[in-house]
Design a protein around this motif. Structure first.
Motif, PDB file in Angstrom:
ATOM      1  N   TYR A  12      -2.343   7.268  19.437  1.00 53.21           N
ATOM      2  CA  TYR A  12      -1.433   6.488  18.598  1.00 53.21           C
ATOM      3  C   TYR A  12      -0.206   7.329  18.279  1.00 53.21           C
ATOM      4  O   TYR A  12      -0.264   8.565  18.241  1.00 53.21           O
ATOM      5  CB  TYR A  12      -2.126   6.054  17.304  1.00 53.21           C
ATOM      6  CG  TYR A  12      -2.632   7.202  16.468  1.00 53.21           C
ATOM      7  CD1 TYR A  12      -1.840   7.768  15.475  1.00 53.21           C
ATOM      8  CD2 TYR A  12      -3.899   7.737  16.685  1.00 53.21           C
ATOM      9  CE1 TYR A  12      -2.295   8.826  14.712  1.00 53.21           C
ATOM     10  CE2 TYR A  12      -4.359   8.800  15.917  1.00 53.21           C
ATOM     11  CZ  TYR A  12      -3.558   9.341  14.940  1.00 53.21           C
ATOM     12  OH  TYR A  12      -4.004  10.397  14.185  1.00 53.21           O
ATOM     13  N   ASN A  13       0.911   6.669  18.023  1.00 51.15           N
ATOM     14  CA  ASN A  13       2.164   7.363  17.712  1.00 51.15           C
ATOM     15  C   ASN A  13       2.788   6.912  16.397  1.00 51.15           C
ATOM     16  O   ASN A  13       3.838   7.409  16.011  1.00 51.15           O
ATOM     17  CB  ASN A  13       3.176   7.143  18.852  1.00 51.15           C
ATOM     18  CG  ASN A  13       2.701   7.740  20.167  1.00 51.15           C
ATOM     19  OD1 ASN A  13       2.275   8.891  20.220  1.00 51.15           O
ATOM     20  ND2 ASN A  13       2.753   6.946  21.234  1.00 51.15           N
ATOM     21  N   SER A  14       2.145   5.960  15.725  1.00 48.44           N
ATOM     22  CA  SER A  14       2.661   5.471  14.451  1.00 48.44           C
ATOM     23  C   SER A  14       1.495   5.003  13.591  1.00 48.44           C
ATOM     24  O   SER A  14       0.355   4.888  14.067  1.00 48.44           O
ATOM     25  CB  SER A  14       3.648   4.320  14.671  1.00 48.44           C
ATOM     26  OG  SER A  14       2.993   3.204  15.253  1.00 48.44           O
ATOM     27  N   ILE A  15       1.792   4.732  12.327  1.00 48.47           N
ATOM     28  CA  ILE A  15       0.754   4.253  11.410  1.00 48.47           C
ATOM     29  C   ILE A  15       0.191   2.918  11.877  1.00 48.47           C
ATOM     30  O   ILE A  15      -1.029   2.685  11.829  1.00 48.47           O
ATOM     31  CB  ILE A  15       1.327   4.102   9.975  1.00 48.47           C
ATOM     32  CG1 ILE A  15       1.751   5.463   9.429  1.00 48.47           C
ATOM     33  CG2 ILE A  15       0.290   3.468   9.053  1.00 48.47           C
ATOM     34  CD1 ILE A  15       0.611   6.445   9.248  1.00 48.47           C
ATOM     35  N   GLY A  16       1.067   2.057  12.358  1.00 46.83           N
ATOM     36  CA  GLY A  16       0.611   0.755  12.845  1.00 46.83           C
ATOM     37  C   GLY A  16      -0.331   0.888  14.028  1.00 46.83           C
ATOM     38  O   GLY A  16      -1.375   0.224  14.080  1.00 46.83           O
ATOM     39  N   GLU A  17       0.017   1.757  14.973  1.00 46.05           N
ATOM     40  CA  GLU A  17      -0.850   1.985  16.126  1.00 46.05           C
ATOM     41  C   GLU A  17      -2.156   2.645  15.713  1.00 46.05           C
ATOM     42  O   GLU A  17      -3.214   2.369  16.296  1.00 46.05           O
ATOM     43  CB  GLU A  17      -0.131   2.854  17.160  1.00 46.05           C
ATOM     44  CG  GLU A  17       1.012   2.158  17.866  1.00 46.05           C
ATOM     45  CD  GLU A  17       1.636   3.040  18.922  1.00 46.05           C
ATOM     46  OE1 GLU A  17       1.238   4.225  19.014  1.00 46.05           O
ATOM     47  OE2 GLU A  17       2.525   2.554  19.649  1.00 46.05           O
ATOM     48  N   TYR A  18      -2.097   3.505  14.682  1.00 46.31           N
ATOM     49  CA  TYR A  18      -3.309   4.174  14.191  1.00 46.31           C
ATOM     50  C   TYR A  18      -4.329   3.145  13.703  1.00 46.31           C
ATOM     51  O   TYR A  18      -5.496   3.170  14.110  1.00 46.31           O
ATOM     52  CB  TYR A  18      -2.936   5.136  13.066  1.00 46.31           C
ATOM     53  CG  TYR A  18      -4.117   5.687  12.290  1.00 46.31           C
ATOM     54  CD1 TYR A  18      -4.909   6.698  12.824  1.00 46.31           C
ATOM     55  CD2 TYR A  18      -4.443   5.194  11.025  1.00 46.31           C
ATOM     56  CE1 TYR A  18      -5.993   7.211  12.123  1.00 46.31           C
ATOM     57  CE2 TYR A  18      -5.514   5.697  10.315  1.00 46.31           C
ATOM     58  CZ  TYR A  18      -6.283   6.705  10.872  1.00 46.31           C
ATOM     59  OH  TYR A  18      -7.356   7.202  10.175  1.00 46.31           O
ATOM     60  N   THR A  48      -4.378  -0.010  14.396  1.00 43.56           N
ATOM     61  CA  THR A  48      -4.757  -0.858  15.521  1.00 43.56           C
ATOM     62  C   THR A  48      -5.864  -0.216  16.342  1.00 43.56           C
ATOM     63  O   THR A  48      -6.790  -0.894  16.811  1.00 43.56           O
ATOM     64  CB  THR A  48      -3.530  -1.127  16.415  1.00 43.56           C
ATOM     65  OG1 THR A  48      -2.507  -1.761  15.644  1.00 43.56           O
ATOM     66  CG2 THR A  48      -3.910  -2.023  17.587  1.00 43.56           C
TER      67      THR A  48
END
Length: 317
Positions: free
Chosen positions: A169-175, A177
């Motif tokens: 992941y590269n962002s909080i949203g991706e984390y 997800t």
């Protein structure tokens, strides 16, 4: 109360010391020479071997090595790993968000579903609703976490093939997800025990004499259930929560591998395979500290929630 808490803390510290010694000793029973791991199995001169031992404090007596290890853990110097020659703290720290997210998220989901279901099935005891929910939960409990993870991946591949369920992941949203479905996989196989213990405790409370008295006085059912019954029934649930968190930590190792997540569990597996002992002993001790800390907090909560336990402890003294 203070004496009971002090006793629990003393037991916690003594257990932690004993476990740390066992971890240190057991790892060093291996026949693999740490210097060979550090040098990558290359043939080198005696001077290089001697300098390597001195650099990693392997030339010192075992009691001194143990003291340096514990001192380093307490002061933030967790040592250098053998394989990558990087600080162990940074390697572990970079993996903590994934594992912590899985354990915390899985625990929250498990408790958030299992406790309300336990209360509900107790209120609907011996009805078709109780039977249906209990049967479904038993089926879910029979499926290991890694199998549940594979099932979820297969379902998502059919329903939402473009959904990113594996990888980094590269962002909080991706984390979020990435970890939401691994958390669901871990929660589904852990919630059954909590639900059944909650149901059993609530059933016993609902059938007790004081509940009948409160109902006769006209108290609302919701107030009786949540203010009186659940408070008395929650103590055995706390014990289960401690076990569940320990199971979540262990289950996270396999779930991380299936979902291709870089967590502490996968780091530990790689370190064991590579005989990377600084990482192994640090990670194992950290997991033990977490488990013992949770168990101690739960023991203290017993005394806070139920005064009878405090009285029992005083009589034992």
């Amino acid at each position: 109360m203070k004496k009971t808490i002090a006793k629990k803390v003393a037991e916690y510290l003594l257990t932690l010391i004993v476990v740390s010694v066992l971890i240190f000793v057991l790892i060093r029973l291996s026949r693999i020479d740490p210097v060979a791991v550090i040098l990558g199995g290359k043939n080198t001169s005696a001077d290089v071997v001697a300098n390597t031992r001195a650099s990693f404090n392997l030339d010192k007596p075992l009691p001194v090595q143990y003291w340096l290890w514990i001192k380093g853990l307490l002061t933030g110097n967790w040592g250098i790993d053998y394989k990558y020659q990087q600080p162990v703290m940074s390697l572990i720290g970079s993996r903590v968000p994934v594992t912590a997210g899985l354990v915390i998220g899985g625990t929250i989901l498990s408790l958030g579903v299992s406790i309300p279901l336990g209360v509900y099935t107790a209120l609907k005891k011996n009805t078709w609703v109780d039977t249906l929910i209990s049967t479904i939960s038993l089926v879910a409990a029979a499926i290991p976490p890694f199998v549940m993870s594979v099932v979820i991946i297969l379902i998502l591949a059919k329903v939402a093939p473009s959904f990113p369920i594996t990888g980094t992941y590269n962002s909080i949203g991706e984390y979020f997800t990435r970890i939401i479905f691994p958390c669901i996989a871990m929660a589904l196989v852990r919630m059954t025990l909590t639900m059944r213990v909650t149901r059993s405790g609530m059933s016993a409370q609902l059938e007790s004499n004081y509940v009948q008295t409160l109902m006769a006085k006209g108290l609302p059912t919701s107030k009786i259930v949540f203010k009186h019954c659940l408070k008395n029934a929650i103590i055995p649930v706390l014990s289960v929560v401690g076990i569940q968190v320990g199971g979540m930590i262990v289950g996270a190792v396999l779930v991380e591998s299936i979902f291709s997540l870089s967590g502490v569990g996968s780091l530990l597996i790689d370190a064991v395979k590579a005989s990377n002992y600084p990482i192994v002993q640090d990670v194992v001790l950290i997991l033990v500290v977490i488990y013992l800390t949770i168990s101690t907090i739960i023991d203290i909560l017993y005394c806070v929630i139920d005064p009878r336990i405090r009285l029992g402890a005083k009589e034992a003294d």
